[in-house]
Motif scaffolding. Structure first.
Motif, PDB file in Angstrom:
ATOM      1  N   ASP A  21       0.845  -1.190   0.000  1.00 29.21           N
ATOM      2  CA  ASP A  21       0.000   0.000   0.000  1.00 29.21           C
ATOM      3  C   ASP A  21       0.883   1.243   0.000  1.00 29.21           C
ATOM      4  N   GLY A  22       0.284   2.402   0.235  1.00 33.69           N
ATOM      5  CA  GLY A  22       1.048   3.637   0.228  1.00 33.69           C
ATOM      6  C   GLY A  22       2.124   3.673   1.295  1.00 33.69           C
ATOM      7  N   ASN A  23       1.840   3.118   2.458  1.00 31.37           N
ATOM      8  CA  ASN A  23       2.839   3.092   3.528  1.00 31.37           C
ATOM      9  C   ASN A  23       4.053   2.261   3.133  1.00 31.37           C
ATOM     10  N   TYR A  24       3.800   1.139   2.470  1.00 26.64           N
ATOM     11  CA  TYR A  24       4.904   0.283   2.021  1.00 26.64           C
ATOM     12  C   TYR A  24       5.763   1.028   1.000  1.00 26.64           C
ATOM     13  N   LEU A  25       5.118   1.734   0.059  1.00 23.52           N
ATOM     14  CA  LEU A  25       5.873   2.468  -0.957  1.00 23.52           C
ATOM     15  C   LEU A  25       6.758   3.534  -0.325  1.00 23.52           C
ATOM     16  N   LYS A  26       6.230   4.224   0.681  1.00 21.25           N
ATOM     17  CA  LYS A  26       7.010   5.278   1.342  1.00 21.25           C
ATOM     18  C   LYS A  26       8.195   4.700   2.116  1.00 21.25           C
ATOM     19  N   LEU A  57      -8.332  -8.957   6.444  1.00 24.81           N
ATOM     20  CA  LEU A  57      -8.011  -8.096   5.315  1.00 24.81           C
ATOM     21  C   LEU A  57      -8.488  -6.665   5.555  1.00 24.81           C
ATOM     22  N   PRO A  58      -7.688  -5.680   5.157  1.00 22.54           N
ATOM     23  CA  PRO A  58      -8.123  -4.285   5.286  1.00 22.54           C
ATOM     24  C   PRO A  58      -9.185  -3.954   4.244  1.00 22.54           C
ATOM     25  N   SER A  59      -9.925  -2.894   4.486  1.00 22.06           N
ATOM     26  CA  SER A  59     -10.961  -2.462   3.549  1.00 22.06           C
ATOM     27  C   SER A  59     -10.345  -1.594   2.458  1.00 22.06           C
ATOM     28  N   THR A  60     -11.126  -1.337   1.410  1.00 22.46           N
ATOM     29  CA  THR A  60     -10.653  -0.445   0.347  1.00 22.46           C
ATOM     30  C   THR A  60     -10.374   0.948   0.903  1.00 22.46           C
ATOM     31  N   LYS A  61     -11.201   1.394   1.840  1.00 28.33           N
ATOM     32  CA  LYS A  61     -10.999   2.717   2.441  1.00 28.33           C
ATOM     33  C   LYS A  61      -9.679   2.776   3.198  1.00 28.33           C
ATOM     34  N   GLU A  64      -6.844   3.007   0.563  1.00 31.46           N
ATOM     35  CA  GLU A  64      -6.814   4.295  -0.136  1.00 31.46           C
ATOM     36  C   GLU A  64      -6.273   5.413   0.756  1.00 31.46           C
ATOM     37  N   GLN A  65      -6.537   5.335   2.049  1.00 30.48           N
ATOM     38  CA  GLN A  65      -6.053   6.372   2.967  1.00 30.48           C
ATOM     39  C   GLN A  65      -4.538   6.391   3.081  1.00 30.48           C
ATOM     40  N   THR A  66      -3.876   5.284   2.761  1.00 23.09           N
ATOM     41  CA  THR A  66      -2.411   5.261   2.827  1.00 23.09           C
ATOM     42  C   THR A  66      -1.773   6.015   1.666  1.00 23.09           C
ATOM     43  N   PHE A  67      -2.584   6.455   0.695  1.00 24.50           N
ATOM     44  CA  PHE A  67      -2.064   7.190  -0.462  1.00 24.50           C
ATOM     45  C   PHE A  67      -2.399   8.680  -0.402  1.00 24.50           C
ATOM     46  N   THR A  68      -2.802   9.175   0.748  1.00 25.84           N
ATOM     47  CA  THR A  68      -3.241  10.568   0.847  1.00 25.84           C
ATOM     48  C   THR A  68      -2.125  11.568   0.556  1.00 25.84           C
ATOM     49  N   HIS A  69      -0.868  11.185   0.728  1.00 26.95           N
ATOM     50  CA  HIS A  69       0.246  12.110   0.506  1.00 26.95           C
ATOM     51  C   HIS A  69       0.816  12.020  -0.909  1.00 26.95           C
ATOM     52  N   PHE A  70       0.214  11.195  -1.758  1.00 25.87           N
ATOM     53  CA  PHE A  70       0.696  11.059  -3.126  1.00 25.87           C
ATOM     54  C   PHE A  70      -0.078  11.990  -4.054  1.00 25.87           C
ATOM     55  N   LYS A  71       0.611  12.460  -5.117  1.00 30.07           N
ATOM     56  CA  LYS A  71      -0.006  13.391  -6.059  1.00 30.07           C
ATOM     57  C   LYS A  71      -0.799  12.615  -7.121  1.00 30.07           C
ATOM     58  N   SER A  72      -1.912  12.066  -6.698  1.00 31.31           N
ATOM     59  CA  SER A  72      -2.812  11.366  -7.610  1.00 31.31           C
ATOM     60  C   SER A  72      -4.227  11.824  -7.296  1.00 31.31           C
ATOM     61  N   LYS A  73      -4.909  12.349  -8.298  1.00 34.13           N
ATOM     62  CA  LYS A  73      -6.233  12.927  -8.064  1.00 34.13           C
ATOM     63  C   LYS A  73      -7.265  11.868  -7.716  1.00 34.13           C
ATOM     64  N   GLY A  88      -6.207 -13.452  -0.414  1.00 33.57           N
ATOM     65  CA  GLY A  88      -6.736 -12.116  -0.625  1.00 33.57           C
ATOM     66  C   GLY A  88      -6.061 -11.474  -1.821  1.00 33.57           C
ATOM     67  N   GLN A  89      -6.794 -10.620  -2.518  1.00 36.03           N
ATOM     68  CA  GLN A  89      -6.231  -9.908  -3.667  1.00 36.03           C
ATOM     69  C   GLN A  89      -6.544  -8.425  -3.540  1.00 36.03           C
ATOM     70  N   TYR A  90      -5.521  -7.603  -3.757  1.00 40.75           N
ATOM     71  CA  TYR A  90      -5.660  -6.156  -3.685  1.00 40.75           C
ATOM     72  C   TYR A  90      -5.235  -5.558  -5.015  1.00 40.75           C
ATOM     73  N   HIS A  91      -6.047  -4.674  -5.527  1.00 41.12           N
ATOM     74  CA  HIS A  91      -5.653  -3.926  -6.719  1.00 41.12           C
ATOM     75  C   HIS A  91      -5.985  -2.468  -6.458  1.00 41.12           C
ATOM     76  N   ILE A  92      -4.981  -1.637  -6.496  1.00 42.55           N
ATOM     77  CA  ILE A  92      -5.171  -0.205  -6.292  1.00 42.55           C
ATOM     78  C   ILE A  92      -4.448   0.534  -7.407  1.00 42.55           C
ATOM     79  N   TYR A  93      -5.100   1.551  -7.950  1.00 41.16           N
ATOM     80  CA  TYR A  93      -4.518   2.225  -9.107  1.00 41.16           C
ATOM     81  C   TYR A  93      -5.039   3.650  -9.219  1.00 41.16           C
TER      82      TYR A  93
END
Length: 257
Positions: A21-26, A57-61, A64-73, A88-93
């Motif tokens: 997720d976003g935390n992992y990327l950071k 498993l975490p929810s979609t919400k 998505e909240q882990t990406f709040t600091h990324f520049k993606s609209k 479990g399968q996660y797809h975020i884009y």
């Protein structure tokens, strides 16, 4: 990399133990300096993780909240759990989605228009109904390759009068060899689907024989006439009427799909 203003990231992880997720990327991929300077971030991340129960498993919400600091609209996420696979399968884009592939779409597909996608695969442990395929066709108007994996029978086999005909205008390859017979009927019956001409069909011979009633069924005849190449398993005992039912097709045997 600290002065990077745009980043395109498309990754897929299988048999993972950590949610990407976003935390992992950071932590692992994008450092703080890069994140501050980044003006545009386009990405698609798919990860699969073994989990004996869905409650872990975490929810979609949450994702998505882990990406709040990324520049993606616009960010879209899908979370699925497959109890038979215990996975479990996660797809975020980021959206708009600009890659040519969209894999392992399930019944939780959120919709939208994906005009850049040319190759689509569908998988679920729950049935795909006719309306789901209608949504897929509308969301991927220029789809050229479609693969379906689903062993579950459809629940709502409505009368043909109530169905919207699905037209696959650009489809050139259809892979339906790992499916319940209902999906073969879904694609071959001219009451439900209109295939494009010169399509390549990958299918199990025995399933094809059953659905077409030993190559005598009338409402599957028109779409079968549009097939340019028919791929069946090597060693299948073929009926004499196969070539007549597929008059335009070159019949090709494959050792495996």
């Amino acid at each position: 990399m600290s002065y990077l203003e745009r980043l395109d990231l498309y990754i897929q992880f299988g048999n993972n133990t950590t949610i990407i997720d976003g935390n992992y990327l950071k932590r692992k991929i994008i450092n703080a300096n890069t994140l501050r300077n980044l003006q545009e971030f386009r990405f698609s991340i798919t990860s699969r993780i073994s989990s004996p129960v869905q409650l872990n498993l975490p929810s979609t919400k949450d994702i998505e909240q882990t990406f709040t600091h990324f520049k993606s609209k616009n960010i879209i996420s899908c979370v699925d759990y497959f109890p038979e696979r215990k996975e479990g399968q996660y797809h975020i884009y980021s959206y708009p989605y600009e890659t040519k592939y969209y894999n392992d779409i399930t019944n939780k597909f959120p919709g939208g228009i994906y005009e850049y996608v040319r190759e689509v695969s569908l998988f679920d442990e729950k049935p795909f109904e006719h309306e789901f395929f209608l949504q897929i066709q509308k969301s991927f108007p220029f789809m050229e390759i479609l693969s379906v994996k689903n062993k579950k029978a459809q629940n709502h086999k409505e009368s043909n009068e109530n169905l919207s005909l699905i037209q696959y205008s650009f489809l050139r390859e259809l892979h339906i060899y790992n499916v319940h017979d209902d999906y073969i009927e879904e694609f071959l019956s001219d009451k439900k689907t209109s295939l494009s001409r010169n399509v390549n069909l990958n299918i199990k011979y025995e399933s094809l024989e059953r659905v077409t009633n030993n190559f005598t069924r009338e409402d599957t005849r028109i779409n079968c006439r549009k097939v340019d190449k028919l791929y069946v398993c090597k060693g299948s005992k073929r009926c004499n009427f196969l070539e007549e039912y597929f008059p335009s097709a070159k019949i090709i045997e494959r050792s495996r799909f």
